[in-house]
Design a protein around this motif. Sequence first.
Motif, PDB file in Angstrom:
ATOM      1  N   GLN A 188     -21.387  35.695  43.746  1.00 54.31           N
ATOM      2  CA  GLN A 188     -20.764  36.875  43.135  1.00 54.31           C
ATOM      3  C   GLN A 188     -20.336  37.882  44.204  1.00 54.31           C
ATOM      4  O   GLN A 188     -19.353  38.594  44.049  1.00 54.31           O
ATOM      5  CB  GLN A 188     -21.780  37.518  42.188  1.00 54.31           C
ATOM      6  CG  GLN A 188     -21.124  38.314  41.086  1.00 54.31           C
ATOM      7  CD  GLN A 188     -22.167  38.792  40.080  1.00 54.31           C
ATOM      8  OE1 GLN A 188     -23.319  38.418  40.138  1.00 54.31           O
ATOM      9  NE2 GLN A 188     -21.737  39.613  39.161  1.00 54.31           N
ATOM     10  N   GLY A 207     -16.635  38.149  43.558  1.00 53.92           N
ATOM     11  CA  GLY A 207     -16.497  39.316  42.691  1.00 53.92           C
ATOM     12  C   GLY A 207     -17.226  39.106  41.373  1.00 53.92           C
ATOM     13  O   GLY A 207     -17.789  38.047  41.109  1.00 53.92           O
ATOM     14  N   ARG A 208     -17.177  40.131  40.550  1.00 53.55           N
ATOM     15  CA  ARG A 208     -17.969  40.123  39.316  1.00 53.55           C
ATOM     16  C   ARG A 208     -17.560  39.042  38.322  1.00 53.55           C
ATOM     17  O   ARG A 208     -18.343  38.632  37.492  1.00 53.55           O
ATOM     18  CB  ARG A 208     -17.877  41.495  38.652  1.00 53.55           C
ATOM     19  CG  ARG A 208     -19.247  42.110  38.595  1.00 53.55           C
ATOM     20  CD  ARG A 208     -19.297  43.430  37.909  1.00 53.55           C
ATOM     21  NE  ARG A 208     -19.984  44.353  38.803  1.00 53.55           N
ATOM     22  CZ  ARG A 208     -19.467  45.482  39.197  1.00 53.55           C
ATOM     23  NH1 ARG A 208     -18.282  45.860  38.788  1.00 53.55           N
ATOM     24  NH2 ARG A 208     -20.138  46.263  40.019  1.00 53.55           N
ATOM     25  N   ASP A 209     -16.302  38.630  38.396  1.00 51.27           N
ATOM     26  CA  ASP A 209     -15.835  37.650  37.408  1.00 51.27           C
ATOM     27  C   ASP A 209     -16.185  36.225  37.817  1.00 51.27           C
ATOM     28  O   ASP A 209     -15.630  35.281  37.276  1.00 51.27           O
ATOM     29  CB  ASP A 209     -14.296  37.739  37.263  1.00 51.27           C
ATOM     30  CG  ASP A 209     -13.856  39.173  37.021  1.00 51.27           C
ATOM     31  OD1 ASP A 209     -14.637  39.897  36.395  1.00 51.27           O
ATOM     32  OD2 ASP A 209     -12.752  39.554  37.461  1.00 51.27           O
ATOM     33  N   PHE A 210     -17.071  36.083  38.782  1.00 50.13           N
ATOM     34  CA  PHE A 210     -17.413  34.747  39.286  1.00 50.13           C
ATOM     35  C   PHE A 210     -17.850  33.816  38.161  1.00 50.13           C
ATOM     36  O   PHE A 210     -18.641  34.173  37.307  1.00 50.13           O
ATOM     37  CB  PHE A 210     -18.547  34.868  40.319  1.00 50.13           C
ATOM     38  CG  PHE A 210     -19.149  33.547  40.684  1.00 50.13           C
ATOM     39  CD1 PHE A 210     -18.415  32.631  41.425  1.00 50.13           C
ATOM     40  CD2 PHE A 210     -20.427  33.211  40.277  1.00 50.13           C
ATOM     41  CE1 PHE A 210     -18.965  31.390  41.751  1.00 50.13           C
ATOM     42  CE2 PHE A 210     -20.981  31.980  40.604  1.00 50.13           C
ATOM     43  CZ  PHE A 210     -20.239  31.071  41.340  1.00 50.13           C
ATOM     44  N   SER A 211     -17.305  32.605  38.178  1.00 46.74           N
ATOM     45  CA  SER A 211     -17.729  31.598  37.212  1.00 46.74           C
ATOM     46  C   SER A 211     -18.238  30.374  37.956  1.00 46.74           C
ATOM     47  O   SER A 211     -17.515  29.794  38.766  1.00 46.74           O
ATOM     48  CB  SER A 211     -16.544  31.206  36.325  1.00 46.74           C
ATOM     49  OG  SER A 211     -16.676  29.864  35.925  1.00 46.74           O
ATOM     50  N   ASP A 249     -15.236  28.325  39.937  1.00 49.16           N
ATOM     51  CA  ASP A 249     -15.085  28.688  41.354  1.00 49.16           C
ATOM     52  C   ASP A 249     -15.891  27.746  42.245  1.00 49.16           C
ATOM     53  O   ASP A 249     -17.103  27.639  42.104  1.00 49.16           O
ATOM     54  CB  ASP A 249     -15.547  30.138  41.580  1.00 49.16           C
ATOM     55  CG  ASP A 249     -14.599  31.132  40.932  1.00 49.16           C
ATOM     56  OD1 ASP A 249     -13.379  30.969  41.117  1.00 49.16           O
ATOM     57  OD2 ASP A 249     -15.065  32.045  40.235  1.00 49.16           O
TER      58      ASP A 249
END
Length: 226
Positions: A91, A95-99, A103
């Motif tokens: 993360q 970034g916060r939207d990490f999946s 990713d």
Amino acid sequence: MDNKRKYVIPGDVVTTGPFRPEQNVELQGNKIISTTIGISEIYDDSVKVIPLTGKYIPKINDLVIGKVISHTSLSWELDINSCYVGFLPAQDVFGRDFSAHADELSSKLKSGDLVAARIANFDRTRDPLVTISDRDLGKIDTGDLVKISPSKVPRLIGKRGTMIQMIEMATDAAITIGQNGWVVVSCESPEGLLKAKKAIEMVNEKAHVANLTDQVKEMLESKGES
């Protein structure tokens, strides 16, 4: 019985009970006491402490240089020249939207990559969390890695940065010093690079010498190979 490795200092009780004391521990009554700074290990029926000479003990906010060893789906593991491994959460990079599904961690950092990071969290009982979310942190793309003893880092920096500034100015090198004793040197001129690395190695070997600054200065000012 908790046989996890833990950080101990002289006088710490490693464990109690019917264990055989091996290295760097002594028996006092039914307690096994550490006689050195190190990491305690309990296996089968014996106890030992692996001394930490030359290894780095993480401190929060320290700048370190780490080498990526491997990754899980959520974080990278960094070798930080310690008995601990640095954990860099995905993360922090994506970034916060990490999946974790979408990713792929190795698209950003792969094994062997060098990273400038800060110790974000550490409490002796578990491996430290590191971050690269500050300015000037992150993957190191160029430069040579020089390894020195973590205890010599203050000498390499010098009082108010005098030693490192002198080396940088004399060689036109950019030098990043990790508190863990790993130093990255980059320089456009091969001669400058060579001299900067030589100066760093000199400090590592002669940190105890009183007139070290003069010796390093003399080496830096000498023409060609001395």
